[in-house]
Design an enzyme around this catalytic site. Structure first.
Site, PDB file in Angstrom:
ATOM      1  N   LYS A 174       0.835  -1.201   0.000  1.00 24.42           N
ATOM      2  CA  LYS A 174       0.000   0.000   0.000  1.00 24.42           C
ATOM      3  C   LYS A 174       0.874   1.257   0.000  1.00 24.42           C
ATOM      4  O   LYS A 174       1.799   1.359   0.794  1.00 24.42           O
ATOM      5  CB  LYS A 174      -0.921   0.006   1.218  1.00 24.42           C
ATOM      6  CG  LYS A 174      -1.849  -1.207   1.293  1.00 24.42           C
ATOM      7  CD  LYS A 174      -2.739  -1.171   2.516  1.00 24.42           C
ATOM      8  CE  LYS A 174      -1.972  -1.169   3.799  1.00 24.42           C
ATOM      9  NZ  LYS A 174      -2.825  -1.321   5.001  1.00 24.42           N
ATOM     10  N   THR A 207      -8.767   9.611   8.127  1.00 25.14           N
ATOM     11  CA  THR A 207      -8.371   8.350   7.499  1.00 25.14           C
ATOM     12  C   THR A 207      -8.183   7.239   8.526  1.00 25.14           C
ATOM     13  O   THR A 207      -7.510   6.250   8.259  1.00 25.14           O
ATOM     14  CB  THR A 207      -7.071   8.540   6.702  1.00 25.14           C
ATOM     15  OG1 THR A 207      -6.057   9.084   7.575  1.00 25.14           O
ATOM     16  CG2 THR A 207      -7.278   9.485   5.529  1.00 25.14           C
ATOM     17  N   GLY A 209      -8.609   4.006  10.299  1.00 30.22           N
ATOM     18  CA  GLY A 209      -9.192   2.724   9.922  1.00 30.22           C
ATOM     19  C   GLY A 209      -9.054   2.345   8.465  1.00 30.22           C
ATOM     20  O   GLY A 209      -9.679   1.387   8.022  1.00 30.22           O
ATOM     21  N   THR A 210      -8.220   3.060   7.703  1.00 32.01           N
ATOM     22  CA  THR A 210      -8.099   2.734   6.280  1.00 32.01           C
ATOM     23  C   THR A 210      -7.532   1.327   6.063  1.00 32.01           C
ATOM     24  O   THR A 210      -8.032   0.576   5.222  1.00 32.01           O
ATOM     25  CB  THR A 210      -7.219   3.756   5.547  1.00 32.01           C
ATOM     26  OG1 THR A 210      -5.980   3.917   6.264  1.00 32.01           O
ATOM     27  CG2 THR A 210      -7.901   5.097   5.435  1.00 32.01           C
ATOM     28  N   GLY A 211      -6.483   0.985   6.821  1.00 33.68           N
ATOM     29  CA  GLY A 211      -5.883  -0.336   6.642  1.00 33.68           C
ATOM     30  C   GLY A 211      -6.823  -1.463   7.024  1.00 33.68           C
ATOM     31  O   GLY A 211      -6.930  -2.472   6.315  1.00 33.68           O
ATOM     32  N   CYS A 212      -7.506  -1.298   8.152  1.00 35.49           N
ATOM     33  CA  CYS A 212      -8.482  -2.297   8.587  1.00 35.49           C
ATOM     34  C   CYS A 212      -9.578  -2.463   7.535  1.00 35.49           C
ATOM     35  O   CYS A 212      -9.985  -3.578   7.194  1.00 35.49           O
ATOM     36  CB  CYS A 212      -9.122  -1.882   9.907  1.00 35.49           C
ATOM     37  SG  CYS A 212      -7.967  -1.556  11.250  1.00 35.49           S
TER      38      CYS A 212
END
Length: 267
Positions: A174, A207, A209-212
């Protein structure tokens, strides 16, 4: 029959990341969400003020309860906190034959640590080889490999292939932490780039919680039987919409959450 996905992760009391974000993303993308809580965090948009790991026998019991009764199509793994929890999760899912999405969670958006330093290599050695796909950001990929932060496409690709050599079937590198007005994500296998996704960098602080959300969205697609490239593409598009609508929520005073249900209701 409903498509079922399982998230194994920490709880975020602020509702923007962790188990809460995963269940929202599962639901928004048409899957029934089940959950195993590995740690309880006292957390909001500004900070993580406490972390309480769940006892190992309770973590195992939760996994056993879900997998023994429900036809889980995919598992997403997030915050695991300690080496002991990593080993417990790996042992509990050993007989699971479906896809596993591993989000290599190390640090919250606030900058607070969510993974003990001594657990990083345990995560790499124990769960990366178990994963169908892992979803590290650039700092996490560097930490797993004990290398410097990748600063160009050549380095990103090389680190993605190195993580595949550790044992992951695929790696989604990412690019949100890179410089530039365009974010680049690379879906890698050991053979090289399988998919490249781009998106304009959105100027927002919301942003959290974007990875979750991205990893659980991929798991939702895999649970529905989508091929990997299609699941990643669908998850990427959903995430970009959730980020674009995040400012409308106006939740908290720090890094606010995404709008997981932006396709359903407007703030």
């Amino acid at each position: 029959m409903a498509h079922i996905a399982l998230t194994i992760a920490g709880s975020d009391s602020g509702g923007g990341a962790g188990i809460q974000a995963d269940l929202k993303a599962f639901s928004a993308l048409g899957t029934f969400g089940t959950s195993v809580i590995t740690a309880v965090t006292a957390q909001n948009t500004q900070a993580v003020t406490a972390v309480h790991p769940i006892p190992l026998d309770v973590v195992k019991a939760q996994i056993d309860a879900v997998l023994s009764d429900m036809d889980v199509g995919a598992i997403k793994i997030g915050m695991l906190a300690t080496p002991e929890i990593i080993h417990t999760v790996a042992e509990a899912i050993a007989d699971f034959s479906g896809p596993v999405v591993l989000d290599t969670v190390m640090v919250a958006k606030s900058g607070d640590s969510l993974l003990a330093e001594e657990a990083v290599m345990t995560l790499r050695d124990v769960l990366v080889p178990r994963a169908t796909v892992i979803t590290p950001n650039l700092p996490e990929a560097a930490a797993l490999l004990k290398e410097e932060f990748a600063t160009c496409e050549e380095q990103v690709v090389a680190q993605g292939q190195a993580l595949c050599a550790v044992g992951a079937q695929a790696v989604l590198m990412k690019g949100g932490h890179a410089d530039g007005d365009i974010c680049h994500d690379y879906l890698m296998t050991y053979e090289g780039i399988q998919l490249q996704l781009t998106a304009p960098r959105k100027q927002t602080k919301n942003t959290h919680g974007t990875g979750c959300t991205l990893s659980s969205s991929i798991a939702a697609g895999l649970a529905k039987g989508l091929p990997m490239t299609e699941a990643v593409t669908e998850a990427h598009a959903y995430l970009q919409g959730a980020i674009a609508a995040a400012d409308d929520l106006n939740v908290g005073n720090g890094h606010g959450p995404l709008h997981h249900f932006h396709r359903v209701w407007q703030a």
